[in-house]
Design a protein around this motif. Structure first.
Motif, mmCIF file in Angstrom:
data_model
loop_
_atom_site.group_PDB
_atom_site.id
_atom_site.type_symbol
_atom_site.label_atom_id
_atom_site.label_comp_id
_atom_site.label_asym_id
_atom_site.label_seq_id
_atom_site.Cartn_x
_atom_site.Cartn_y
_atom_site.Cartn_z
ATOM 1 N N GLU A 15 -5.347 0.935 3.261
ATOM 2 C CA GLU A 15 -6.319 -0.062 3.736
ATOM 3 C C GLU A 15 -6.505 -1.227 2.762
ATOM 4 O O GLU A 15 -6.480 -2.396 3.161
ATOM 5 N N GLU A 16 -6.698 -0.927 1.500
ATOM 6 C CA GLU A 16 -6.942 -1.970 0.502
ATOM 7 C C GLU A 16 -5.741 -2.912 0.358
ATOM 8 O O GLU A 16 -5.902 -4.128 0.231
ATOM 9 N N VAL A 33 -5.820 -3.205 9.084
ATOM 10 C CA VAL A 33 -6.930 -2.599 8.334
ATOM 11 C C VAL A 33 -7.852 -1.865 9.296
ATOM 12 O O VAL A 33 -8.252 -0.717 9.058
ATOM 13 N N ILE A 87 -6.635 1.362 10.664
ATOM 14 C CA ILE A 87 -6.779 2.430 9.676
ATOM 15 C C ILE A 87 -8.239 2.854 9.563
ATOM 16 O O ILE A 87 -8.559 4.034 9.515
ATOM 17 N N ASN A 88 -9.126 1.860 9.532
ATOM 18 C CA ASN A 88 -10.554 2.125 9.375
ATOM 19 C C ASN A 88 -11.346 1.144 10.243
ATOM 20 O O ASN A 88 -11.607 0.016 9.817
ATOM 21 N N ASN A 142 -14.350 -0.986 8.685
ATOM 22 C CA ASN A 142 -14.209 -1.859 7.522
ATOM 23 C C ASN A 142 -14.902 -3.185 7.815
ATOM 24 O O ASN A 142 -14.435 -3.982 8.634
ATOM 25 N N TYR A 186 -0.355 2.956 5.410
ATOM 26 C CA TYR A 186 -1.740 3.219 5.811
ATOM 27 C C TYR A 186 -2.735 2.970 4.682
ATOM 28 O O TYR A 186 -3.826 3.527 4.688
ATOM 29 N N TRP A 200 -3.570 -3.725 2.665
ATOM 30 C CA TRP A 200 -3.554 -4.623 3.823
ATOM 31 C C TRP A 200 -4.587 -5.735 3.670
ATOM 32 O O TRP A 200 -4.331 -6.882 4.048
#
Length: 98
Positions: free
Chosen positions: A37-38, A60, A63-64, A67, A35, A40
């Motif tokens: 994000e960065e 990504v 997760i968010n 983004n 999980y 991915w």
């Protein structure tokens, strides 16, 4: 949760032109922290196929959903598709003059 050291090593490898090594490091990192994000986002830069890149960017956004980088890149990869993950536009209400 894996050490950020592994992520830093992956980014350093990618920035120095060793994308394959960076990809391996990111894959190892994401096996421990799926999980992140960065990670991915970085993986989306070094995968081999368009489909893999789409999958990374979709991860990504899972997760968010807000983004903006992932939304923008995915919109370029899928320009004709309706996407549920695009950030909603906010409307600015202006007063109408009397």
């Amino acid at each position: 949760m894996p050490s950020d050291y592994l992520l830093d090593q992956a980014i350093e490898a990618i920035n120095s032109g060793n994308k394959q090594s960076g990809r391996w490091l990111l894959t190892d990192f994401l096996n421990d922290d799926p999980y992140h994000e960065e990670a991915w986002l970085w993986l989306a830069l070094v995968v081999d196929t368009r489909e893999e890149r789409i999958q990374c960017l979709e991860q990504v956004l899972a997760i968010n959903p807000y983004n903006e980088d992932a939304s923008r890149e995915l919109a370029m990869l899928l320009p004709n598709e309706v996407t549920w993950y695009r950030k909603p536009q906010t409307r600015v209400e202006t007063e109408t003059p009397p």
